[in-house]
Design a protein around this motif. Structure first.
Motif, short mmCIF file in Angstrom:
data_model
loop_
_atom_site.label_atom_id
_atom_site.label_comp_id
_atom_site.label_asym_id
_atom_site.label_seq_id
_atom_site.Cartn_x
_atom_site.Cartn_y
_atom_site.Cartn_z
N LYS A 18 -1.67 0.75 -10.48
CA LYS A 18 -1.04 0.26 -9.26
C LYS A 18 -2.11 -0.17 -8.27
O LYS A 18 -2.98 0.62 -7.92
CB LYS A 18 -0.16 1.35 -8.63
CG LYS A 18 0.98 1.81 -9.54
CD LYS A 18 1.62 3.05 -9.04
CE LYS A 18 0.65 4.23 -9.07
NZ LYS A 18 0.12 4.50 -10.38
N PRO A 21 -0.46 -4.22 -2.75
CA PRO A 21 0.07 -5.59 -2.76
C PRO A 21 -0.78 -6.51 -1.90
O PRO A 21 -1.38 -6.10 -0.91
CB PRO A 21 1.49 -5.42 -2.18
CG PRO A 21 1.43 -4.15 -1.40
CD PRO A 21 0.45 -3.26 -2.12
N THR A 294 2.40 2.77 -1.64
CA THR A 294 2.21 2.24 -2.99
C THR A 294 2.11 3.37 -4.01
O THR A 294 2.68 3.28 -5.11
CB THR A 294 0.94 1.38 -3.03
OG1 THR A 294 1.04 0.33 -2.06
CG2 THR A 294 0.74 0.77 -4.40
N VAL A 297 5.52 4.72 -4.73
CA VAL A 297 6.27 3.88 -5.68
C VAL A 297 5.93 4.28 -7.11
O VAL A 297 6.81 4.40 -7.97
CB VAL A 297 5.96 2.38 -5.44
CG1 VAL A 297 6.55 1.53 -6.56
CG2 VAL A 297 6.52 1.93 -4.10
N ARG A 301 8.46 5.79 -9.87
CA ARG A 301 8.64 5.12 -11.16
C ARG A 301 8.47 6.11 -12.32
O ARG A 301 9.17 6.03 -13.35
CB ARG A 301 7.63 3.98 -11.30
CG ARG A 301 7.78 3.19 -12.59
CD ARG A 301 6.65 2.19 -12.78
NE ARG A 301 6.71 1.10 -11.81
CZ ARG A 301 5.84 0.91 -10.84
NH1 ARG A 301 4.83 1.78 -10.70
NH2 ARG A 301 5.95 -0.11 -10.02
N PHE A 352 13.64 5.23 -6.35
CA PHE A 352 12.65 4.20 -6.67
C PHE A 352 12.83 2.97 -5.77
O PHE A 352 11.85 2.42 -5.23
CB PHE A 352 12.78 3.82 -8.14
CG PHE A 352 11.83 2.74 -8.56
CD1 PHE A 352 10.46 2.94 -8.53
CD2 PHE A 352 12.31 1.51 -8.99
CE1 PHE A 352 9.57 1.94 -8.93
CE2 PHE A 352 11.44 0.50 -9.38
CZ PHE A 352 10.07 0.72 -9.35
N GLU A 353 14.05 2.54 -5.60
CA GLU A 353 14.30 1.38 -4.73
C GLU A 353 13.98 1.70 -3.28
O GLU A 353 13.51 0.82 -2.53
CB GLU A 353 15.76 0.95 -4.88
CG GLU A 353 16.08 0.37 -6.26
CD GLU A 353 17.56 0.05 -6.42
OE1 GLU A 353 18.36 0.54 -5.59
OE2 GLU A 353 17.91 -0.67 -7.38
N THR A 355 11.57 3.77 -2.21
CA THR A 355 10.11 3.71 -2.03
C THR A 355 9.61 2.28 -2.06
O THR A 355 8.65 1.93 -1.37
CB THR A 355 9.41 4.53 -3.13
OG1 THR A 355 9.83 4.07 -4.43
CG2 THR A 355 9.74 6.01 -2.99
N GLN A 356 10.24 1.43 -2.88
CA GLN A 356 9.85 0.02 -2.88
C GLN A 356 10.13 -0.64 -1.54
O GLN A 356 9.30 -1.41 -1.03
CB GLN A 356 10.60 -0.72 -4.00
CG GLN A 356 10.04 -0.49 -5.39
CD GLN A 356 10.74 -1.36 -6.42
OE1 GLN A 356 11.97 -1.48 -6.42
NE2 GLN A 356 9.97 -1.96 -7.31
N ALA A 357 11.29 -0.34 -0.96
CA ALA A 357 11.63 -0.91 0.35
C ALA A 357 10.69 -0.39 1.43
O ALA A 357 10.29 -1.13 2.34
CB ALA A 357 13.08 -0.59 0.69
N GLN A 359 7.61 0.54 0.94
CA GLN A 359 6.34 -0.14 0.73
C GLN A 359 6.37 -1.55 1.32
O GLN A 359 5.41 -1.98 1.97
CB GLN A 359 6.03 -0.22 -0.77
CG GLN A 359 4.72 -0.93 -1.08
CD GLN A 359 4.63 -1.35 -2.53
OE1 GLN A 359 5.62 -1.76 -3.13
NE2 GLN A 359 3.43 -1.23 -3.12
N ASP A 360 7.47 -2.26 1.12
CA ASP A 360 7.57 -3.61 1.67
C ASP A 360 7.57 -3.59 3.20
O ASP A 360 6.95 -4.45 3.84
CB ASP A 360 8.85 -4.28 1.16
CG ASP A 360 8.94 -5.73 1.59
OD1 ASP A 360 8.07 -6.53 1.23
OD2 ASP A 360 9.90 -6.06 2.33
#
Length: 469
Positions: A18, A21, A294, A297, A301, A352-353, A355-357, A359-360
């Motif tokens: 990882k 981004p 990150t 995430v 995962r 998971f979704e 943590t992705q949000a 991160q964004d």
């Protein structure tokens, strides 16, 4: 058994790589409003010494030692360090030891009702238990990394608080000086207005002036006196603000102050925009928070994959204490288990979704912080330039207003001046002098804002020696 756990711990690791981004930032080659050369010296760590005020330096150093906001920020990063240790403990096996002595006695009665002697049994037990979750997918390692990055962010947060505190001290101190200057100017203007009032009264007594002239000048004097209380209020409030910043009650703080004229005007070099990314603590804080998100995430995962757990227990058990640690009294058990989530109602996917949000969100916040940092520096540079021009022009206004007032006063005493002209020239002068102090304060505040926009003082660059050919 312990050797097996150590091998498992050393071989476990994250198979998912990882990286942070890409923020896709457009880093300019220089600041639009910069006029100085890049080769000029950047601000030093003790940047406040450039103002050459001993009292300001003393207040700054005291604030760094005793300010309560800074102390609270230090406590927060100590909490983050402890949390990182707690989270990182999952990467290591857990080991516990136990020992027991069990004493029991059987009943002395039989099924036929006969009474026989009961049996006494003593059992000794000493054991060692260990467990380890094989972090093959990197869930625990990512969680530990997220906690470590959060601790790093807490350290930069402390730097943000410290920089905010120091700039607040400087602004409050310069407000004190400006208030003292404005009060002295107001008192001097009151004396000038009273001098003009006495001259008008003399003309009135001589029959060359009117009662209206006297009333108008009395209004000027009263108006000047009314300006003093708000200035003294501002002075006291800023002294109290300094007391709060150095964590002392206002009664124990003595600020001598002085005048804005005694403050040196430092020359601040902004450097390159690319250097700003490593100098501003709020940018570094957002970067660390993005790194933590990150890692979260990756940890989320890994929850999709099986959880592999190793547990073991071994020890000695005997009914005789002297034979407890004999080879025949030893026992052990070793269990390996794997748990694969099959259906959890969408909890793992939702986490998971989430943590992705997150991160964004932090990625966009990081981008905004960087872009805003460039704008802050440019705004501060523009403010310094324009306040310097304004100050120069305002000094011309004061000089012209003073000359006009002096001429009108001379003509008044000679009996040739129009009272309206005298009133206008003195009011213009009084206002121009007060605006001059405000302009000086604005320039100093612009310089402070540039120091803050640059992240405070910069570490000195170490020049690498060039080897002779």
């Amino acid at each position: 058994m312990l050797a097996g756990f150590a091998i498992a711990a050393s071989s476990a690791g994250c198979i998912l790589t990882k990286d942070l981004p890409d923020p896709a930032l457009d880093i300019p080659g220089g600041y639009k409003a910069a006029l100085t050369k890049v080769s000029d010296a950047p601000p030093t760590l003790d940047w406040w010494r450039a103002f050459r005020s001993t009292e300001l330096t003393t207040l700054m150093e005291e604030a760094q030692r005793v300010n309560l906001d800074i102390a609270a920020a230090v406590a927060r990063f100590r909490q983050a360090d402890a949390q990182a240790r707690i989270t990182g403990a999952a990467l290591l096996p857990t080991l516990s030891g136990a020992g027991s002595e069990t004493y029991s006695r059987t009943s002395g009665s039989s099924a036929s009702g006969l009474s026989i002697g009961g049996r006494e049994v003593v059992n000794y037990n000493a054991s060692l238990a260990a467990s380890y979750q094989l972090d093959f997918w990197g869930q625990n390692r990512d969680a530990a990394q997220a906690a470590e990055e959060t601790a790093v962010a807490s350290r930069f947060d402390r730097e943000v608080v410290a920089l905010t505190t120091l700039t607040s001290v400087a602004n409050a101190y310069f407000q004190v000086l400006a208030s003292q200057d404005r009060i002295r100017t107001a008192e001097r203007n009151i004396a000038s207005a009273e001098r003009i009032l006495n001259a008008i009264r003399d003309r009135f007594k001589a029959g060359t002036g009117t009662d209206l002239d006297v009333a108008q000048q009395e209004s000027v004097v009263a108006n000047q006196r009314a300006l003093v209380p708000p200035l003294r209020q501002t002075l006291d409030q800023n002294i109290n603000a300094l007391a709060t910043l150095v964590s002392r009650p206002p009664e124990s703080v003595r600020v001598t102050g002085g005048s804005l004229n005694n403050i040196a005007i430092p020359r601040v070099t902004p450097g390159l925009p690319s250097e700003l990314l490593t100098q501003r603590p709020d940018v570094r804080r957002q970067e660390a928070q993005l790194a933590a998100a990150t890692a979260n995430v990756g940890s989320a995962r890994a929850q999709f994959f099986p959880s592999i757990q190793l547990t073991g227990q071994g020890g000695y058990q005997s009914s005789a204490l002297s034979a407890l640690f004999q080879p025949h009294a030893a026992f052990f058990s070793l269990v390996g288990s794997a748990t694969q989530p099959i259906f959890d109602g969408g909890r793992i996917l939702g986490n998971f979704e989430l943590t992705q949000a997150q991160q964004d969100e932090l990625l966009q916040t990081y981008r905004k912080t960087v872009v805003q940092s460039f704008a802050d520096v440019d705004n501060a540079l523009v403010a310094i330039r324009q306040t310097t021009i304004r100050l120069r022009l305002q000094r011309d206004v004061v000089a012209a207003s003073l000359r006009a007032f002096q001429l009108s006063e001379q003509q008044l005493r000679a009996g040739t001046a129009d009272i309206v002209t005298v009133l206008n020239t003195q009011q213009t002068l009084f206002q121009a002098e007060d605006v001059l102090w405000q302009a000086q304060l604005a320039r100093l505040q612009a310089i402070i804002s540039l120091y803050q926009a640059l992240g405070g003082g910069w570490e000195p660059k170490v020049e690498r020696p060039v080897d002779a050919l």
